[in-house]
Design a protein around this motif. Structure first.
Motif, short mmCIF file in Angstrom:
data_model
loop_
_atom_site.label_atom_id
_atom_site.label_comp_id
_atom_site.label_asym_id
_atom_site.label_seq_id
_atom_site.Cartn_x
_atom_site.Cartn_y
_atom_site.Cartn_z
N LEU A 19 0.83 -1.20 0.00
CA LEU A 19 0.00 0.00 0.00
C LEU A 19 0.87 1.25 0.00
N PHE A 20 1.87 1.25 0.81
CA PHE A 20 2.77 2.42 0.85
C PHE A 20 3.51 2.59 -0.46
N ASP A 21 3.95 1.44 -1.03
CA ASP A 21 4.64 1.53 -2.32
C ASP A 21 3.73 2.12 -3.39
N ALA A 22 2.47 1.72 -3.36
CA ALA A 22 1.54 2.23 -4.37
C ALA A 22 1.37 3.73 -4.24
N VAL A 23 1.33 4.24 -3.00
CA VAL A 23 1.19 5.68 -2.79
C VAL A 23 2.46 6.41 -3.17
N GLN A 24 3.60 5.80 -2.86
CA GLN A 24 4.87 6.51 -3.03
C GLN A 24 5.55 6.26 -4.38
N ASP A 25 4.95 5.42 -5.23
CA ASP A 25 5.50 5.19 -6.58
C ASP A 25 6.88 4.54 -6.58
N HIS A 26 7.07 3.53 -5.77
CA HIS A 26 8.32 2.77 -5.81
C HIS A 26 8.29 1.77 -6.97
N ALA A 27 9.42 1.55 -7.61
CA ALA A 27 9.56 0.54 -8.65
C ALA A 27 10.23 -0.68 -8.03
N ILE A 28 9.56 -1.81 -8.05
CA ILE A 28 10.08 -3.02 -7.40
C ILE A 28 10.17 -4.13 -8.44
N CYS A 29 11.32 -4.81 -8.48
CA CYS A 29 11.46 -5.97 -9.36
C CYS A 29 12.38 -6.97 -8.70
N MET A 30 12.29 -8.22 -9.16
CA MET A 30 13.13 -9.30 -8.67
C MET A 30 14.07 -9.74 -9.80
N LEU A 31 15.32 -10.06 -9.44
CA LEU A 31 16.32 -10.50 -10.40
C LEU A 31 16.74 -11.92 -10.06
N ASP A 32 17.06 -12.71 -11.10
CA ASP A 32 17.63 -14.02 -10.82
C ASP A 32 19.12 -13.82 -10.48
N PRO A 33 19.82 -14.86 -10.09
CA PRO A 33 21.24 -14.69 -9.68
C PRO A 33 22.11 -14.05 -10.75
N ALA A 34 21.72 -14.17 -12.01
CA ALA A 34 22.53 -13.58 -13.09
C ALA A 34 22.11 -12.15 -13.41
N GLY A 35 21.10 -11.62 -12.72
CA GLY A 35 20.69 -10.25 -12.96
C GLY A 35 19.57 -10.10 -13.96
N HIS A 36 18.88 -11.19 -14.33
CA HIS A 36 17.75 -11.08 -15.24
C HIS A 36 16.48 -10.82 -14.45
N VAL A 109 20.11 -9.35 -1.50
CA VAL A 109 20.25 -10.78 -1.82
C VAL A 109 19.04 -11.52 -1.27
N ILE A 110 18.50 -12.45 -2.03
CA ILE A 110 17.36 -13.26 -1.60
C ILE A 110 17.84 -14.70 -1.41
N HIS A 111 17.54 -15.26 -0.25
CA HIS A 111 17.85 -16.66 0.03
C HIS A 111 16.55 -17.41 0.24
N ASP A 112 16.57 -18.69 -0.09
CA ASP A 112 15.39 -19.50 0.22
C ASP A 112 15.48 -19.98 1.66
N GLY A 115 18.69 -21.19 2.91
CA GLY A 115 19.84 -20.30 2.88
C GLY A 115 20.53 -20.24 1.53
N ARG A 116 19.94 -20.82 0.51
CA ARG A 116 20.53 -20.82 -0.83
C ARG A 116 20.21 -19.52 -1.55
N HIS A 117 21.21 -18.93 -2.20
CA HIS A 117 21.02 -17.67 -2.95
C HIS A 117 20.18 -17.95 -4.20
N ILE A 118 19.02 -17.31 -4.25
CA ILE A 118 18.12 -17.55 -5.39
C ILE A 118 17.91 -16.31 -6.25
N GLY A 119 18.48 -15.18 -5.86
CA GLY A 119 18.31 -13.99 -6.68
C GLY A 119 18.47 -12.70 -5.89
N PHE A 120 17.95 -11.61 -6.47
CA PHE A 120 18.07 -10.29 -5.86
C PHE A 120 16.71 -9.59 -5.90
#
Length: 829
Positions: A19-36, A109-112, A115-120
């Motif tokens: 809700l706060f992001d929607a009001v404040q216009d933040h851009a959010i995305c997820m990347l895989d470990p290679a940056g895609h 960094v995102i871990h599952d 504790g495995r690195h799964i992306g950003f």
């Protein structure tokens, strides 16, 4: 059950964040470990310009500029994030259309669960006031990680009685005691008393064998009095028989962690509170368009409380219609839920609140998405624009109107004048511009005070407004200056409109505090014809107004173009007007010319010379404006400007130059003014410039109406430490009369005797005589217009004390002179 409750809390926290992001216009995305890019929210689409379909699967390298790609910044950023876990950066980022914007990026960094690195996770936003708070949080988090990573753990061996037996350096550093002082202390003495009971209870359980070790958070009082948090781990060492020997303690400083935890909790609460505190109305709904949340602003505007509105369809609470037709408008939330995109209502709408009141609003909505992209609901943000519109109207009025009289101000007047000029050019008609100046306003303002002056201006404004047609304009340009635009009225008919104004103001009796003042006005009139420009017609009206004053005041003067072309008198009036305008616009400058001792150097003496800058930026010759200023009684104003410039505005700067002596020309107009002495003494008293640094030069050729009073004034000034010089001595018949009227410290020999000194025996004799007389009365001599070395050599033979002229130094801008003197350490070159 506990797991389900935790899931509900997580969902609520996620909802608040989204809700706060929607009001404040933040851009959010997820990347895989290679940056895609693997996920993309609506805020990201708005900020970066890509839709989810266009961007998912692409490398986040598309946001970087070519030079950043060459430096390998995207790869370095991912590598840094892997090392640090979370990185915040700012820099230029590219949108889909190729434009760049300054982005605030948070990469984590995102871990599952294993504790495995799964992306950003990548959060991007345009720079906003939120930046400073995010930078502070980023710095705090970086500091926290650094401390936790590098700080060793304190360890201690503690006796059964609680006494420290052995400690490591980390423990000493943590608690702030040197090792020798810490040994022998009891842990009870440095434990924060409210935490002691829990610690002792754990120790008792250890002693009784009910536990093998314990861990607790507790507070310690350092030697310097600071209270710190420690994570304490304690085990009991027993001997082979099982008897207790001593305690082994590990203490980790978690003070920063505790503060960070408090800050994080506070920040999470603040995000929620922000929605409740902002003045815009905020309503959030579920995916079916039923209300889940309303902030207080939304409650106040709609007339519904959150408890009453919860679970109701959004249209029931937020009912909007077209302000003109009254037709019900489709609710923005429904549009957003149907299109899954943000929606801004382009036109203004009317909100019909719970009580039927119609409120003008602006609104916008945006979707709330889950991690999987599913629509969880929508957020609606709207604003009551009534106060804004009222403020805009007030601001527009204040911008274009005079605050004192309510009349149009110069800005609105100039726009109307430009329109009148354009009308005359296109339509061939004629309009008239009139400048009005109150003749005795200064008397009222000075004697009765500014409150009286303000009351007089309001009264005059009312009279003028009543006596013009509705199509005409009366404006206040400043001080006691008014302007009237008579549209469609030629100059030949303007007198019939203006004459009653002259009579009405003259007939008015202005009373203030039991005193009556007679007020008159002078009016200058100029035609706005086919060849007129705004600048020229304003100049013509100003010249005509000044001519009316010179002709005796309380009259109307019409500008005559032929008179300007052929008459010297008219050109003088134009120059006098230009002098007044230059005073008002600050277009005067001070230059300084060195006065050098012919013999042994005796200080740093300079004469200040007044220069006027024309509207084209070119200096106007003093020979053009000084005679006009003397003829039209403007010299006193110029004198006061120079004195204020030297003793007030520039005094602090000039006072920093040691040994500086300045000569200032004072006109007969000032010497004849009975208020001049009080004005000068007040300036001198408040100025950081010493009186001994000033010499007042009195022009010998000036006509002083009362030599006795002028002499008394100059004597008073000399008693304060100022010097007095008699300028242009010998040029007029009154030279020696001045010497009898008042005492002077310096006699400046007129340049007409100096120019031909090497060739003229008569001039040589006159200069020698003036020098001898000056020394006999105790005055020094200065020769003006010393243009070559031969003249200087003759003056040295005579014994003249000082010389001034181009052979000594050319005049410099005062700022340049001060800079030069400071660069030389206060010494002349």
């Amino acid at each position: 059950m506990a797991s389900m409750e935790m899931s509900g809390e997580e969902e609520q926290a996620l909802h608040l964040r989204l809700l706060f992001d929607a009001v404040q216009d933040h851009a959010i995305c997820m990347l895989d470990p290679a940056g895609h890019i693997v996920s993309w929210n609506a805020g990201a689409a708005r900020v970066n310009g890509y839709s989810a379909a266009e961007i998912i699967g692409k490398s986040f390298r598309v946001f970087f500029r070519p030079e950043e790609l060459e430096r390998g910044e995207p790869e370095a950023l991912l590598a840094r994030t892997l090392r640090e876990g979370r990185v915040k950066v700012e820099g230029w980022r590219r949108r889909q259309d190729g434009c760049c914007f300054w982005a605030h990026v948070v990469l984590s960094v995102i871990h599952d669960a294993g504790g495995r690195h799964i992306g950003f996770a990548k959060v991007t936003s345009d720079m906003t006031p939120l930046q400073r708070r995010e930078e502070a949080l980023r710095a705090s988090e970086a500091q926290f990680r650094s401390v936790m990573h590098h700080s060793p753990i304190g360890m201690a061996l503690i006796g059964l009685d609680g006494t420290f037996l052995r400690v490591n350096q980390a423990c000493c550093t943590l608690l702030g005691y040197p090792e020798a002082e810490l040994l022998g202390l009891n842990f009870r003495e440095i434990t924060y008393h409210p935490d002691l009971a829990a610690d002792l209870a754990h120790l008792q359980a250890l002693m009784e064998g009910r536990t093998d070790s314990y861990q607790m958070e507790k507070r310690y009082r350092r030697k310097d009095g600071e209270l710190i948090w420690g994570l304490l781990s304690v085990s009991l060492l027993r001997d082979s028989a099982g008897r207790p020997m001593h305690f082994i303690s590990q203490i980790q400083d978690i003070s920063r962690l505790k503060r960070s935890e408090a800050a994080l909790h506070e920040e999470r609460d603040r995000l929620h509170v922000t929605l409740c505190a902002i003045t815009d109305g905020v309503i959030s709904t579920d995916a079916e368009g039923r209300i889940r949340f309303m902030n207080p602003a939304a409650e106040a505007t709609t007339g519904w409380t959150l408890d009453e509105a919860r679970h109701r369809p959004v249209e029931v609470v937020f009912d909007i219609a077209d302000p003109e037709s009254g037709e019900t408008l489709l609710n923005p939330v429904r549009v957003t839920l149907a299109t899954r995109r943000p929606f801004n209502l382009k036109r203004q709408a009317v909100l019909i609140d719970r009580h039927g009141e119609r409120i003008e609003v602006r609104d916008a909505s945006a979707p709330i998405r889950g991690k999987d992209g599913a629509i969880l609901g929508a957020v609606l943000v709207f604003q009551d624009v009534r106060a804004v519109q009222s403020m805009q109207k007030e601001l527009e009025f204040s911008t274009l109107h005079d605050a004192l009289t309510g009349l149009p101000n110069r800005r609105k007047f100039e726009a109307a004048l430009a329109s009148a000029v354009d009308s005359a050019h296109v339509g061939g008609g004629e309009h008239t511009l009139c400048f009005l100046d109150l003749d005795r306003f200064k008397i009222v303002n000075d004697s009765a005070g500014h409150a009286a002056g303000d009351a007089l201006l309001r009264t005059v404004a009312q009279i003028l407004s009543r006596m013009v047609r509705p199509t005409d304009m009366v404006a206040r340009l400043g001080d006691d200056e008014f302007a009237i635009l008579l549209f469609g009225c030629p100059v030949t008919k303007a007198r019939k409109v203006l004459a009653p104004m002259i009579e009405a103001i003259a007939a008015m009796t202005f009373s203030w505090e039991e005193r009556d003042y007679r007020i008159t006005t002078s009016i200058g009139v100029a035609s706005i014809g086919a060849v007129a420009t705004s600048a020229s017609v304003m100049k013509h009206a100003d010249v005509a107004c000044y001519a009316a004053k010179l002709a005796g005041r309380n009259r109307i003067s019409v500008y005559d173009m032929e008179d300007e072309a052929g008459g010297a008198h008219h050109r003088e009036i134009i120059m006098a007007t230009e002098i007044r305008t230059a005073l008002r616009e600050g277009r005067f400058r001070l230059h300084a010319q060195r006065i050098a001792a012919i013999g042994v150097e005796r200080g740093k003496h300079y004469e200040l010379l007044l220069r006027m800058v024309g509207k084209d930026g070119v200096l106007v010759s003093p020979g053009l404006f000084i005679p006009v200023a003397e003829r039209y009684d403007l010299m006193a104003e110029l004198d006061r400007w120079v004195l204020c410039e030297v003793l007030q505005r520039r005094a602090a700067q000039l006072a920093t130059v040691p040994g500086l002596s300045l000569a200032i020309n004072i006109s007969a107009h000032s010497l004849n003014d009975p208020q001049f002495l009080a004005f000068f003494l007040d300036l001198l008293q408040q100025s950081p410039l010493r009186p001994q640094a000033l010499t007042l030069e009195i022009t010998e050729t000036a006509l002083v109406s009362n030599l006795t009073s002028a002499g008394a004034m100059l004597d008073s000034i000399r008693q304060l430490g100022c010097r007095v010089a008699l300028d242009d001595f010998g040029a007029g018949l009154s030279s020696f009369g001045y010497l009898r009227a008042f005492k002077v410290d310096t006699i400046k020999i007129d340049g007409s005797f100096i120019r031909n000194l090497p060739e003229s025996v008569i001039d040589l004799t006159i200069v020698r005589s003036i020098h001898r007389i000056a020394h006999e009365i105790g005055a020094e001599t200065v020769a003006e217009f010393v243009e070559n070395g031969l003249i200087l050599e003759r003056l040295r033979e005579i014994g003249v004390d000082f010389a001034q002229g181009h052979a000594i130094a050319i005049p410099l801008d005062l700022d340049e002179l001060v800079t030069e003197l400071k660069a030389l350490g206060g010494m002349l070159a």
